[in-house]
Design a protein around this motif. Structure first.
Motif, short mmCIF file in Angstrom:
data_model
loop_
_atom_site.label_atom_id
_atom_site.label_comp_id
_atom_site.label_asym_id
_atom_site.label_seq_id
_atom_site.Cartn_x
_atom_site.Cartn_y
_atom_site.Cartn_z
N LYS A 251 3.21 8.47 1.68
CA LYS A 251 3.02 7.14 2.23
C LYS A 251 1.93 7.19 3.30
O LYS A 251 1.96 8.04 4.18
N SER B 103 2.84 -3.81 4.31
CA SER B 103 3.41 -3.95 2.99
C SER B 103 2.54 -3.31 1.93
O SER B 103 1.39 -2.96 2.19
N ASP C 183 9.53 0.13 5.92
CA ASP C 183 9.78 -0.28 4.54
C ASP C 183 10.50 -1.61 4.49
O ASP C 183 10.45 -2.39 5.42
N GLU C 184 11.23 -1.81 3.41
CA GLU C 184 11.91 -3.08 3.18
C GLU C 184 12.84 -3.45 4.33
O GLU C 184 12.94 -4.59 4.72
N ILE D 176 0.00 1.61 2.45
CA ILE D 176 0.75 0.46 2.95
C ILE D 176 -0.14 -0.31 3.89
O ILE D 176 -0.56 0.20 4.93
#
Lengths: 285, 352, 260
Positions: free
Chosen positions: B125, A233, A152-153, B157
């Motif tokens: 996810k 992303s 993630d980020e 993603i």
């Protein structure tokens, strides 16, 4: 014209300066249009070099159409609603958030450099390691970053941190070291304590130079951010570019690249203005 | 004067002697690595000599190979049916598929953690390379599972294929991943990871082709035809060697595996989930079947729905496909992708 | 006894080369001591020892009866260059010492700070006048002032915190002769008015004689030995213009003969 125009003592006139400084832009644009036109004559569906009209359409869609991942805005939505659902807005917001977060993380880096430069024990503790870390090619550590920080980020921001902070730390370290020792002694004789010297004398003096050093590193920050977004992303400007590249959406990619350049320019300009306003005493040598 | 005239003659003669030269690009994938062996073993050279042309072979990463083909820097290239449609065909580079090499029969897979089911995936996810066959596979899995409406709720993603294995293994929050071999094999070894869907459940939808630019085939000097024939001849001779049972075949397979720095065992494992068309008869037979049209219809609709045919393509019919029986999917004046069985049939008849 | 220096030895580098050797010195409260010597004789080192930014290898230095390990408020400092903070206005430079020693980083946020600052600013304006600056100079930054003006502000800045001793290191050496004469007058006047003990390091004999009540000459006896006090001259009244040339010659003779 008494002095030859290619000599050091030449004095270009205003009009000439203006024309010459824009010449390469015009030449670049003309060359692009020429190539684009040639390619389109040969293959009307060419996507590698979109014409201006195609780019305009692509950009219009990027600005006005909802992003594919987003829920479609109600058809009657007004301009601002549509804009807030658009691809460009979503991507810009996501990238800006990461970008600003990374910039915020540079503040501790500056403070660390300051302390390393002033406090000998902090200096010996960190300096060798930071020097070593500065030479690490952060991108090659990606798999480790993924495992340590997830995808993630955090891992994207860590990529920037690892890539850019050593430079900033070393820069502020060197700038701190560059403050004349007289200044520090003087502050002590006036009754300042260690932290007064660090924050009220040295930090204030190096601040404009540190800001300049961060300005020089903006591009590096963006580069690492783009690398991170391209690798894993769900949104962001580089995510879109990576995605569109897969089917050669150059009609959107080229305006996107120009948009990124404009954003970076604006950030740099804003920092320069703030620097000048905050530090009126500072003159770039 | 005489001297100058003679050099001119010489130049002209050497221009004539210059054999037409072609380049074929390939990228690492079980069904395409034979190109490495084909080139190294001299099979390709033999066939090129037979037709009096020169054929160069160049290895690329997958995406750059497509770019090179679209930019007309290479004449032939390996790619899937989906990319043939959404890259060259949709970019206005008319393309002809001359060889149907194989279809993915389990190479691409959807893997999940903790025994999740398809219906559990919305809200979770998932890592994948978006807008590729991976997303297509997932789309099909959900559609076949009756969950088409839920696709948008899965948090996809976009993850580069070079990092997807470590990214998935390292991130316990990522519930699912769609990718292809050899990454699939690597990920499947992890504890608690199960395969939920793979390409063997949609046989023949992910095809691996060798395509040639249509304008190369129609070169007025006929060299393009020779190029296609030489490629077809060399291809099926290589495949015949590959499929020889026993030690002789293994030796060939090992040499092929070397082309992607792979081991014989691993390559064999990949071939196990790849339905190779070893003989020209099989390949041409698949190309002539009505199945091909049905599968392509699914693929082209997917491409259009995801904007892969270009933002300016207003209708799915704008990028039309012509089949061996002469039927056309889409607008007849916009044929961009052609399936040509001629070269495979010639090979089957031994007329190359 | 304000300053007591006892058998101090200092060496630099490796292998160590002696800079100061066997220095013994006593300075009384209220004296104006000029330390004279040629370049490299260790006079600035002596000043830094008293300042506390350097430490002797042997011997000890007592200021007000104590050893000091780092610079602090008891000893004010005016160096040749970089004496003002470039990021602060003239006014802020002058008030900086009192602000920083009376208020910590966070105490600055209290109303008491603003009340006190008002007082300090009034005091600073007072000083500004005494050193011969106009009040419109208060808002300027140091680099907008001439070198002489900067040093005037630096002296005011140092005196604001009322140090027991003012240490000046070649404070006027970068100034042109005309400006310099004015500065000497100013320092002499301020010394008389405040009674602060001053230690003034210079390589200019004329300057030393005009300023000090006591002139100390540092000089080396041979190249590889450290400097000693070659002469300790008391100047009860400021020298007049007619005595100076002969005194200068005498002092320079001492300084040179020792330095080989």
């Amino acid at each position: 014209m008494s002095v030859g125009f290619l000599l050091i003592h030449a004095r270009p006139q205003r009009a000439w300066s203006a024309i010459l400084s824009w010449f390469l832009f015009a030449a670049g644009l003309a060359a692009y249009l020429w190539v684009a036109q040639a390619r389109h004559r040969e293959n009307p569906e060419d996507r590698v070099t979109p014409t201006l009209a195609q780019m305009a359409t692509g950009m219009y869609n990027a600005v006005m159409q909802p992003a594919e991942e987003d829920e479609a805005a109600p058809p009657a939505a007004n301009f601002y609603d549509r804009l807030s659902h658009s691809m460009l807005w979503r991507d810009t917001r996501a990238t800006s958030r990461r970008f600003l977060l990374s910039l915020a993380l540079l503040i501790p880096a500056v403070l660390l450099g300051l302390h390393m430069g002033l406090f000998p024990y902090v200096g010996v503790f960190f300096l060798r390691f930071v020097l070593f870390f500065d030479k690490i090619v952060a991108l090659s550590l990606l798999p480790i970053l993924f495992i340590a920080f997830g995808i993630d980020e955090l891992s994207k921001i860590m990529l920037i941190v690892i890539g850019v902070t050593p430079t900033i730390i070393l820069d502020s370290f060197n700038l701190t070291r560059g403050v004349p020792p007289e200044q520090i002694v003087k502050a002590f004789t006036l009754g300042a304590g260690d932290f007064d010297v660090a924050y009220r004398v040295v930090l204030k003096q190096v601040a404009p130079r540190v800001l300049n050093s961060i300005r020089l590193n903006l591009k590096a920050v963006m580069l690492f951010l783009f690398a991170g977004e391209m690798i894993a992303s769900t949104d962001g400007l580089a995510y879109r570019i990576a995605l569109l590249r897969r089917h050669m959406g150059m009609d959107v990619i080229i305006p996107y690249v120009l948009w990124v350049a404009l954003l970076l320019f604006l950030v740099d300009f804003a920092m320069r203005t703030v620097n000048r306003k905050l530090h009126p005493w500072f003159h770039e040598a | 004067m005489l001297w100058r005239f003679s050099t001119l003659l010489l130049l002209a003669a050497s221009a004539f002697a210059q054999k037409p030269s072609f380049t074929v690009g390939w990228s690492v994938y079980a069904g395409w690595t034979p190109y490495h062996y084909m080139n190294k073993s001299g099979i390709l050279r033999k066939w090129a000599d037979k037709y009096g042309i020169t054929i160069k072979v160049q290895r690329f990463d997958y995406a750059p190979s497509l770019d090179a083909f679209v930019a007309r820097n290479i004449d032939a290239c390996t790619m899937t049916n989906m990319e043939a449609l959404d890259m060259p065909a949709a970019s206005g580079v008319p393309t002809t598929a001359i060889l149907i090499g194989d279809y993915s029969n389990g190479n691409d897979a959807l893997l999940v953690r903790n025994g999740l089911q398809l219906k559990d995936l919305p809200g979770k996810k998932m890592l994948l390379v978006e807008k590729t066959v991976s997303e297509y596979l997932f789309d099909r899995a959900m559609t076949l599972g009756g969950l088409r409406e839920q696709i948008k709720r899965v948090r996809m993603i976009n993850t580069s294929d070079s990092d997807i294995a470590t990214a998935f293994i390292g991130d316990a929050n990522a519930s699912a991943v769609v990718t292809w071999k050899p990454m699939v094999s690597q990920i499947a070894k992890q504890k608690g990871v199960t395969s939920l869907f793979n390409s063997s459940q949609i046989p023949g939808e992910i095809l691996d082709l060798t395509v040639v630019r249509t304008d190369v085939l129609s070169r007025p000097d006929g060299a393009g035809q020779k190029f296609a024939k030489a490629l077809a001849g060399a291809w099926f001779e290589t495949l015949a060697q590959m499929s020889t049972p026993g030690a002789a075949g293994d030796k060939v397979l090992a040499a092929i595996a070397e082309g992607s720095q792979d081991s014989l065992a691993s390559y064999k494992e990949q071939l196990g989930t790849t339905k190779m068309f070893y003989t020209p008869k099989e390949a041409a037979g698949f190309g002539a079947s009505p199945e091909l049209k049905q599968k392509m219809a699914l693929v082209r609709q997917f491409c259009f729905d995801h904007g892969l045919l270009g933002a300016n393509t207003k209708s799915v019919d704008d990028v039309a496909i012509r089949y061996p029986d002469g039927s056309i999917q889409g607008k007849p004046d916009r044929v961009r992708l052609v399936y040509d069985l001629g070269y495979m049939q010639l090979a089957a008849q031994g007329k190359l | 006894m304000l300053i007591h220096i006892e058998d101090v030895f200092v060496a630099y580098g490796s292998p160590p080369r002696a800079v100061l050797a066997g220095i013994n010195l006593e300075i009384e409260e209220g004296e104006f001591v000029c330390v004279l010597g040629q370049t490299g004789c260790g006079k600035s080192t002596l000043l830094r020892l008293i300042l506390g930014s350097e430490h002797p290898m042997r011997g000890r230095i007592l200021v007000d009866g104590r050893e000091h390990h780092q610079p602090d408020r008891t000893r004010g400092y005016v160096p040749q260059k970089y004496s003002l903070f470039p990021d602060k206005t003239v006014l802020d430079n002058i008030t900086f010492g009192c602000e920083v020693s009376e208020f910590g980083l966070f105490a600055r946020l209290t109303p008491a700070f603003y009340r006190r600052r008002k007082q300090l600013r009034a005091e600073a304006f007072d000083y500004l006048q005494r050193i011969g600056l106009r009040s419109c100079d208060a808002k300027k930054y140091p680099d907008q002032l001439s070198g002489g003006m900067q040093q005037r502000v630096a002296i005011a800045q140092a005196l604001m915190t009322k140090p027991r001793i003012l240490l000046m290191d070649e404070a006027f050496s970068a100034l042109d002769p005309g400006t310099r004469r004015g500065m000497q007058q100013l320092v002499r006047d301020l010394w008389k008015a405040t009674g602060t003990t001053i230690l003034f390091v210079t390589h200019n004999t004329d300057e030393a004689l005009r300023l000090g009540t006591r002139v100390i000459v540092l000089a080396k006896e041979s190249v590889d030995q450290g400097s000693r006090i070659a002469m300790d001259l008391s100047v009860p009244a400021p020298c007049g213009d007619e005595e100076i040339p002969s005194l200068v010659r005498r002092l320079e003779l001492v300084s040179e003969s020792c330095a080989l």
